[in-house]
Write an enzyme that holds these catalytic residues in place. Structure first.
Site, PDB file in Angstrom:
ATOM      1  N   ASN A 170       0.802  -1.230   0.000  1.00 49.05           N
ATOM      2  CA  ASN A 170       0.000   0.000   0.000  1.00 49.05           C
ATOM      3  C   ASN A 170       0.835   1.280   0.000  1.00 49.05           C
ATOM      4  O   ASN A 170       0.420   2.284  -0.559  1.00 49.05           O
ATOM      5  CB  ASN A 170      -1.048  -0.011   1.111  1.00 49.05           C
ATOM      6  CG  ASN A 170      -0.469  -0.180   2.486  1.00 49.05           C
ATOM      7  OD1 ASN A 170       0.640  -0.657   2.649  1.00 49.05           O
ATOM      8  ND2 ASN A 170      -1.216   0.213   3.486  1.00 49.05           N
ATOM      9  N   GLU A 266       4.964  -3.769  12.204  1.00 48.32           N
ATOM     10  CA  GLU A 266       3.850  -2.836  11.967  1.00 48.32           C
ATOM     11  C   GLU A 266       2.817  -3.616  11.175  1.00 48.32           C
ATOM     12  O   GLU A 266       3.001  -3.854   9.978  1.00 48.32           O
ATOM     13  CB  GLU A 266       4.322  -1.629  11.151  1.00 48.32           C
ATOM     14  CG  GLU A 266       5.304  -0.710  11.857  1.00 48.32           C
ATOM     15  CD  GLU A 266       4.646   0.177  12.895  1.00 48.32           C
ATOM     16  OE1 GLU A 266       3.394   0.231  12.935  1.00 48.32           O
ATOM     17  OE2 GLU A 266       5.370   0.798  13.677  1.00 48.32           O
ATOM     18  N   CYS A 300      -3.416   0.809   6.567  1.00 47.70           N
ATOM     19  CA  CYS A 300      -3.472   0.172   7.887  1.00 47.70           C
ATOM     20  C   CYS A 300      -4.197   1.079   8.860  1.00 47.70           C
ATOM     21  O   CYS A 300      -4.841   0.611   9.790  1.00 47.70           O
ATOM     22  CB  CYS A 300      -2.070  -0.117   8.380  1.00 47.70           C
ATOM     23  SG  CYS A 300      -1.045   1.351   8.445  1.00 47.70           S
TER      24      CYS A 300
END
Ligand code: NAP
Ligand code: MG
Length: 507
Positions: A170, A266, A300
């Site tokens: 992304n 993450e 996210c």
């Protein structure tokens, strides 16, 4: 789509055959791999490039080189490292339009999103000076404890050695650079494994590092399937740290096989927005649309579900509908007005569709969108989503506003905290004190009052708890993850220096 053709500046990173065939960056050189895989653009499902698929031998070369050359960056003066990064920033700015153009085509991002990612990257590089302030230590006088009188210590930060960074589709450039930058700045060599779907713009950045004069072997960029290349690297004992951004499933796998290496994870999230009855509903609706639709929801820190009290639900739905067209959906190459393109691939669109259909089957109302064509998933609004629906709990990663009605704010907090994720969230209220109470109660790494979450350049530290990860990314904070603390103790008493302990006041 037209075949990718880069300017002469980037001529070394690929070969122009029937399709451009990209190389990998190992030991300071562009290397042609034996195998390749196809890069298919979600814009029109056409093949736009061939990407190098590294072999085990290529990976061994990359690790050997990173290990053998790590001293080159560690021994470079810090001001040189900083100035080198500054040159890289300027050169990325010089080539911005070309990089944005490639990023749009490989990722399907709309111009604003691709440009936004490169801007954030440039800004992150510009903030290196702030980063560098964290590479400092402490002087600890020993005479505050009877145990250490006549001693003193210096606590210093040292590089770890070789950092492996693995980044998601992304934000392929930004997340990779947010690993490369603090790693190099603090004196580590780096190996980066960008996502297979869209690694090209990052390869262009690697060429900029090479041209500016980063010592050979201190940065390697290798492409290839995560489950082959990634897996081989995460087990390698000459890698000292892994900084991973990606899904929870892969993150958990990494933590299982990485052994004693330092890891920073993450991972995925289920960003929850909680709307209170006293909230500015217009603001809340606008921000929820933005939080859900920006980058077609593939973030996210997206708002992945909205919890709204039943008393104001209808009013909130009306407000949301007013903002549904804030995003112009379509082919990103049809002009800069389009600000929402396809998702990363057709498989992703099919997965989103299954989640939407499951919610509708369980009683949700699909008030807008709900259809897809290849990788183009329409901006979608789901109202009255039951908690039993998969989309109420699992990461959506698509352009869907998922609204769940709740009795009251306490039920909202309970639902939010029952999530296995703990990444991001938002609270909308005009009552600061109530907002504060809720923000303290939420089990997440980040929460925004009266705004959609957005970690942007990570000027504020960012990172999740629970299944959303461990560690913090951000200006300065990433440096802490990528350095070790060494305590250097001086026995001053050996030369009769340092203060004496008399013991006369001891209880
Ligand atoms: P992903 O499927 O987990 O892939 C991420 C990276 O890991 C890719 O480079 C992938 O390579 C690689 N990989 C796959 N399997 C691996 C393995 N066994 N060992 C080592 N590496 C492996 O994630 P994604 O679909 O690209 O990205 C979306 C996810 O990232 C979402 O869950 C999102 O929430 C999360 N994310 C989190 C943050 C954050 O800051 N918390 C930021 C952005 C995204 P291939 O591409 O070759 O498969
Ligand atoms: Mg994936």
């Amino acid at each position: 789509m037209e075949k990718l053709k880069l300017s002469d500046y980037f001529s070394e990173i690929y070969e122009l055959n029937e399709y451009p065939r990209f190389k990998v960056f190992i030991d300071g050189k562009w290397v042609k791999t034996k195998d390749t895989f196809d890069l298919i653009s979600s814009i029109d499902e056409s093949k736009i490039a061939e990407v190098g698929a590294v072999s085990k031998e290529d990976l061994d070369l990359a690790v050997n080189s990173a290990d053998a050359n790590k001293h080159k960056i560690r021994d470079m003066s810090a001001i040189d490292r900083l100035e080198l990064i500054n040159q890289v920033r300027k050169e990325i700015e010089n080539h911005r339009e070309e990089i944005v153009n490639v990023l749009m085509r490989e990722s399907g991002k709309a111009y604003d999103s691709a440009n936004g990612e490169i801007n954030a990257t440039i800004e992150r590089l510009r903030l290196s000076m702030e980063d560098s302030r964290k590479i400092m230590g402490e002087y600890i006088p020993g005479d505050w404890s009877s145990d250490t009188t006549r001693k003193m210590a210096l606590v210093i930060r040292e590089p770890l050695g070789v950092v492996l960074g693995i980044s998601p589709f992304n934000y392929p450039v930004y997340t990779s650079m947010a690993k490369i930058l603090p790693a190099l700045l603090s004196g580590n060599s780096v190996i980066i494994k960008p996502p297979s779907s869209d690694p090209l713009a990052l390869l262009m950045c690697a060429e900029i590092f090479r041209k500016i004069g980063l010592p050979a072997g201190t940065l390697q960029v290798i492409t290839g399937s995560g489950s082959v290349a990634g897996d081989y690297l995460i087990e390698n004992n000459r890698i000292n740290m892994i900084s991973f951004t990606g899904s929870t499933t892969v993150g958990k796998h990494i933590s299982e096989v990485a052994g004693l290496k330092k890891i920073h994870l993450e991972l995925g999230g289920k960003g929850t927005a909680i709307i209170l009855e006293d909230a500015d509903l217009d603001l809340a609706a606008k921000e929820c649309v933005k939080g859900s639709f920006e980058l077609a929801g593939q973030r996210c820190d997206a708002i992945s579900r909205v919890l709204v009290p039943e008393q104001i639900a209808d009013k909130f739905y009306k407000k949301i509908e007013e903002h549904l067209n804030d995003y112009k959906f379509g082919n990103p190459l049809d002009g800069n007005k389009i600000n929402m393109g396809p998702v990363i691939n057709k498989k992703a669109a099919e997965r989103i569709d299954l989640m939407v259909k499951d919610a509708v089957k369980k009683g949700a109302k699909c008030a807008a969108g709900g259809k897809f064509n290849n990788s183009y998933y329409e901006p979608t609004l789901l109202e009255d989503v039951p908690l039993t629906a998969e989309i109420a709990n699992e990461e959506t990663f698509g352009p869907v506003i998922t609204v769940i009605k709740v009795k009251d704010v306490d039920e909202a907090i309970k639902i939010a905290n029952e999530s296995k994720y703990g990444l991001d969230s938002a609270v909308f209220t005009n009552d600061f004190y109530n907002g504060w109470r809720i923000m303290k109660a939420l089990q997440v790494g980040n929460v925004t009052l009266n705004g959609a979450p957005s970690h942007g350049t990570a000027y504020f530290p960012f990172g999740g708890v629970k299944d959303s990860g461990a560690g913090k990314e951000g200006v300065g904070y990433s440096i802490e993850e990528m350095t070790n603390i060494k305590t250097i103790i001086f026995n001053l008493g050996a030369k009769n220096l340092g203060k004496q302990y008399s013991g006369q006041f001891k209880d």
